[in-house]
Motif scaffolding. Sequence first.
Motif, PDB file in Angstrom:
ATOM      1  N   ARG A 160      37.426  39.245  61.935  1.00 40.15           N
ATOM      2  CA  ARG A 160      37.909  40.156  62.976  1.00 40.15           C
ATOM      3  C   ARG A 160      38.100  41.571  62.430  1.00 40.15           C
ATOM      4  O   ARG A 160      38.358  42.504  63.208  1.00 40.15           O
ATOM      5  N   LEU A 161      37.999  41.744  61.120  1.00 38.57           N
ATOM      6  CA  LEU A 161      38.252  43.038  60.500  1.00 38.57           C
ATOM      7  C   LEU A 161      36.987  43.750  60.049  1.00 38.57           C
ATOM      8  O   LEU A 161      36.998  44.965  59.836  1.00 38.57           O
ATOM      9  N   VAL A 162      35.901  42.998  59.842  1.00 39.25           N
ATOM     10  CA  VAL A 162      34.617  43.605  59.451  1.00 39.25           C
ATOM     11  C   VAL A 162      33.513  43.002  60.304  1.00 39.25           C
ATOM     12  O   VAL A 162      33.644  41.877  60.796  1.00 39.25           O
ATOM     13  N   PRO A 163      32.397  43.735  60.499  1.00 46.48           N
ATOM     14  CA  PRO A 163      31.281  43.190  61.280  1.00 46.48           C
ATOM     15  C   PRO A 163      30.489  42.164  60.475  1.00 46.48           C
ATOM     16  O   PRO A 163      30.668  42.020  59.262  1.00 46.48           O
ATOM     17  N   ALA A 164      29.574  41.467  61.154  1.00 45.74           N
ATOM     18  CA  ALA A 164      28.854  40.351  60.545  1.00 45.74           C
ATOM     19  C   ALA A 164      28.052  40.769  59.322  1.00 45.74           C
ATOM     20  O   ALA A 164      27.978  40.020  58.345  1.00 45.74           O
ATOM     21  N   ASP A 165      27.448  41.964  59.348  1.00 42.31           N
ATOM     22  CA  ASP A 165      26.598  42.347  58.230  1.00 42.31           C
ATOM     23  C   ASP A 165      27.391  42.744  56.988  1.00 42.31           C
ATOM     24  O   ASP A 165      26.808  43.003  55.934  1.00 42.31           O
ATOM     25  N   GLU A 166      28.728  42.761  57.081  1.00 38.99           N
ATOM     26  CA  GLU A 166      29.556  43.060  55.922  1.00 38.99           C
ATOM     27  C   GLU A 166      30.377  41.850  55.460  1.00 38.99           C
ATOM     28  O   GLU A 166      31.191  41.976  54.542  1.00 38.99           O
ATOM     29  N   LEU A 167      30.158  40.687  56.069  1.00 39.29           N
ATOM     30  CA  LEU A 167      30.950  39.517  55.704  1.00 39.29           C
ATOM     31  C   LEU A 167      30.711  39.105  54.253  1.00 39.29           C
ATOM     32  O   LEU A 167      31.650  38.764  53.530  1.00 39.29           O
ATOM     33  N   ALA A 168      29.441  39.096  53.827  1.00 38.23           N
ATOM     34  CA  ALA A 168      29.145  38.718  52.443  1.00 38.23           C
ATOM     35  C   ALA A 168      29.810  39.690  51.471  1.00 38.23           C
ATOM     36  O   ALA A 168      30.392  39.278  50.461  1.00 38.23           O
ATOM     37  N   ALA A 169      29.735  40.980  51.769  1.00 39.94           N
ATOM     38  CA  ALA A 169      30.370  41.982  50.906  1.00 39.94           C
ATOM     39  C   ALA A 169      31.884  41.803  50.873  1.00 39.94           C
ATOM     40  O   ALA A 169      32.511  41.899  49.818  1.00 39.94           O
ATOM     41  N   ALA A 170      32.494  41.525  52.036  1.00 40.60           N
ATOM     42  CA  ALA A 170      33.940  41.318  52.092  1.00 40.60           C
ATOM     43  C   ALA A 170      34.350  40.091  51.294  1.00 40.60           C
ATOM     44  O   ALA A 170      35.361  40.107  50.572  1.00 40.60           O
ATOM     45  N   ASN A 171      33.572  39.018  51.400  1.00 40.60           N
ATOM     46  CA  ASN A 171      33.869  37.816  50.620  1.00 40.60           C
ATOM     47  C   ASN A 171      33.721  38.068  49.127  1.00 40.60           C
ATOM     48  O   ASN A 171      34.483  37.543  48.313  1.00 40.60           O
ATOM     49  N   ALA A 172      32.705  38.865  48.752  1.00 44.76           N
ATOM     50  CA  ALA A 172      32.517  39.188  47.338  1.00 44.76           C
ATOM     51  C   ALA A 172      33.697  39.982  46.802  1.00 44.76           C
ATOM     52  O   ALA A 172      34.190  39.732  45.690  1.00 44.76           O
ATOM     53  N   LEU A 173      34.177  40.953  47.582  1.00 42.67           N
ATOM     54  CA  LEU A 173      35.333  41.741  47.165  1.00 42.67           C
ATOM     55  C   LEU A 173      36.567  40.861  46.969  1.00 42.67           C
ATOM     56  O   LEU A 173      37.268  40.955  45.959  1.00 42.67           O
ATOM     57  N   GLY A 174      36.834  39.996  47.956  1.00 47.20           N
ATOM     58  CA  GLY A 174      38.007  39.133  47.864  1.00 47.20           C
ATOM     59  C   GLY A 174      37.904  38.129  46.742  1.00 47.20           C
ATOM     60  O   GLY A 174      38.870  37.901  45.988  1.00 47.20           O
ATOM     61  N   SER A 175      36.740  37.494  46.593  1.00 50.77           N
ATOM     62  CA  SER A 175      36.558  36.477  45.551  1.00 50.77           C
ATOM     63  C   SER A 175      36.646  37.087  44.161  1.00 50.77           C
ATOM     64  O   SER A 175      37.185  36.471  43.236  1.00 50.77           O
ATOM     65  N   THR A 176      36.122  38.309  44.004  1.00 52.56           N
ATOM     66  CA  THR A 176      36.185  38.965  42.696  1.00 52.56           C
ATOM     67  C   THR A 176      37.624  39.224  42.287  1.00 52.56           C
ATOM     68  O   THR A 176      38.009  39.010  41.132  1.00 52.56           O
ATOM     69  N   VAL A 177      38.439  39.675  43.237  1.00 47.69           N
ATOM     70  CA  VAL A 177      39.847  39.923  42.944  1.00 47.69           C
ATOM     71  C   VAL A 177      40.557  38.621  42.564  1.00 47.69           C
ATOM     72  O   VAL A 177      41.325  38.571  41.593  1.00 47.69           O
ATOM     73  N   MET A 178      40.301  37.559  43.309  1.00 50.11           N
ATOM     74  CA  MET A 178      40.964  36.288  43.015  1.00 50.11           C
ATOM     75  C   MET A 178      40.554  35.756  41.641  1.00 50.11           C
ATOM     76  O   MET A 178      41.385  35.239  40.887  1.00 50.11           O
ATOM     77  N   GLN A 179      39.268  35.862  41.313  1.00 53.57           N
ATOM     78  CA  GLN A 179      38.810  35.405  40.000  1.00 53.57           C
ATOM     79  C   GLN A 179      39.385  36.269  38.887  1.00 53.57           C
ATOM     80  O   GLN A 179      39.703  35.768  37.801  1.00 53.57           O
ATOM     81  N   THR A 180      39.528  37.562  39.137  1.00 53.92           N
ATOM     82  CA  THR A 180      40.163  38.438  38.153  1.00 53.92           C
ATOM     83  C   THR A 180      41.604  38.002  37.903  1.00 53.92           C
ATOM     84  O   THR A 180      42.086  38.010  36.762  1.00 53.92           O
ATOM     85  N   GLY A 181      42.282  37.593  38.978  1.00 48.98           N
ATOM     86  CA  GLY A 181      43.639  37.082  38.833  1.00 48.98           C
ATOM     87  C   GLY A 181      43.707  35.831  37.978  1.00 48.98           C
ATOM     88  O   GLY A 181      44.651  35.649  37.203  1.00 48.98           O
ATOM     89  N   LEU A 182      42.675  34.968  38.097  1.00 49.30           N
ATOM     90  CA  LEU A 182      42.637  33.745  37.292  1.00 49.30           C
ATOM     91  C   LEU A 182      42.510  34.055  35.802  1.00 49.30           C
ATOM     92  O   LEU A 182      42.947  33.273  34.960  1.00 49.30           O
ATOM     93  N   VAL A 183      41.889  35.185  35.488  1.00 50.49           N
ATOM     94  CA  VAL A 183      41.751  35.588  34.089  1.00 50.49           C
ATOM     95  C   VAL A 183      42.979  36.360  33.629  1.00 50.49           C
ATOM     96  O   VAL A 183      43.593  36.044  32.607  1.00 50.49           O
ATOM     97  N   ALA A 184      43.361  37.393  34.409  1.00 48.00           N
ATOM     98  CA  ALA A 184      44.433  38.291  33.976  1.00 48.00           C
ATOM     99  C   ALA A 184      45.816  37.662  34.103  1.00 48.00           C
ATOM    100  O   ALA A 184      46.682  37.892  33.248  1.00 48.00           O
ATOM    101  N   GLY A 185      46.038  36.872  35.178  1.00 50.30           N
ATOM    102  CA  GLY A 185      47.362  36.308  35.414  1.00 50.30           C
ATOM    103  C   GLY A 185      47.906  35.494  34.254  1.00 50.30           C
ATOM    104  O   GLY A 185      49.020  35.775  33.757  1.00 50.30           O
ATOM    105  N   PRO A 186      47.170  34.470  33.773  1.00 51.40           N
ATOM    106  CA  PRO A 186      47.673  33.694  32.634  1.00 51.40           C
ATOM    107  C   PRO A 186      47.860  34.528  31.372  1.00 51.40           C
ATOM    108  O   PRO A 186      48.790  34.291  30.596  1.00 51.40           O
ATOM    109  N   LEU A 187      46.969  35.526  31.156  1.00 54.93           N
ATOM    110  CA  LEU A 187      47.123  36.385  29.980  1.00 54.93           C
ATOM    111  C   LEU A 187      48.403  37.206  30.084  1.00 54.93           C
ATOM    112  O   LEU A 187      49.149  37.348  29.102  1.00 54.93           O
ATOM    113  N   VAL A 188      48.668  37.746  31.280  1.00 54.61           N
ATOM    114  CA  VAL A 188      49.899  38.519  31.496  1.00 54.61           C
ATOM    115  C   VAL A 188      51.124  37.622  31.336  1.00 54.61           C
ATOM    116  O   VAL A 188      52.116  38.011  30.707  1.00 54.61           O
TER     117      VAL A 188
END
Length: 434
Positions: A160-188
């Motif tokens: 509901r926040l982005v159009p269909a042609d940006e869904l893959a990009a939005a998922n990539a942005l969100g997934s990258t942040v979450m995966q970064t948290g999996l690396v940085a969080g335990p180290l922090v």
Amino acid sequence: MDTSKSSTAPEAGQADPHHRDQPRRGWRRWAMDTRPLRRPAYRRLWSSTIVTAVGSQLTAVAVPKQIYDITGSSAWVGYASLAGLVPMVLFALWGGAVADTVDRRKLLLVTNTGIAVTSVLFWLQAVSGLDSVAVLMVLLATQQAFFGLNSPARNASIARLVPADELAAANALGSTVMQTGLVAGPLVAGALIPVVGLPELYLLDAVALTVTLWAVFRLPPLPPLATTKVRRAGLREIAEGFRYISGRKVLLLSFLADVIAMVFGMPRALFPQLAAETYAPYGEGLALGLLFAAIPIGAVLGGLFSGTFSRARRHGWMVIGAVVAWGAAIAGSGLSGSLWLAVVFLACAGVADMVSMVFRGAILLSAATDEMRGRMQGVFTVVVAGGPRLADALHGTAGAAFGPRAAVVGGGLLVVVAMLTLAAAVPALRRYRI
């Protein structure tokens, strides 16, 4: 009104007539597609994820650490994981149905508040010196129940926040942040525990969640669409979600692809044995840390170079290819006698996993109607959380019977064979495109 500047976007599957992007050239064709961040509502949601991705990992480290300190038993750490899994699964399924019947923004406000309050309670029990495993398990179960209610609404809101042609990009942005948290969080967390102490990790997580609450408060209302039939969120609605999946092969296949990849190919349960035996000459601690970090590091790198995702239209083939590449890379890591080569293969598997996550998420958001997206995301949450836990049991048993390297190689090859067989037998996923 110019929709490219508004807080909402066209319904997934509709074009945005006011927004024209220039072709990305040179290195920008490969770099992460940040177009969704131009949309204020999505930018707020994504920005809050940057903080909470790390904050949630502080609690994820603190709970098992505290339980082990109290009991001295890894078994109790495992029991706590199960105590969190069951309510998360149940409330994710119900939360998906709820997300299809109420304003998703209000649901996010309520559930994020619940998670934040639970983090404060974690902090209070820790500073009081209560040392009660039962209290910890109840708090963990409560927090995971709120997470189960929250996750489907959060993920379903993206369409509901982005159009269909940006869904893959939005998922990539969100997934990258979450995966970064999996690396940085335990180290922090590892760095902070000797400095500020374990209780403060819970408090830091609670403070981080206030950022999420503010971001969600600033979102536009996200009520059911006017065409959505008014209903209650009960067992009948949950069952309707499963019937919806069974009647749409591409959705069912997207779930099966993840089950194949995770259940057969996630070897994390074997990492301690591999570190202690196969890679012992490199140092057990170093080997264990690298093995656990390799997949999320690869996923982050895949996200940073995800510019090609937005140009892909054959989303089904992208999922198939990614799962096959994941299996091949996992098998390659099992064949590696060198720790560094195994880490490279696992990082390649992380890249493939990122591609799979992005396009499976895009399929779920684009192939389902808005009135069903919450329930689809509820099932998605269960599959993503449950698959690796089933893999732990399967790989642990196989590793004990055949040895860790043989189990890793066999699991990776099984992923390749199963995914190719499924793709050949049922063409719906191969044919799906936007």
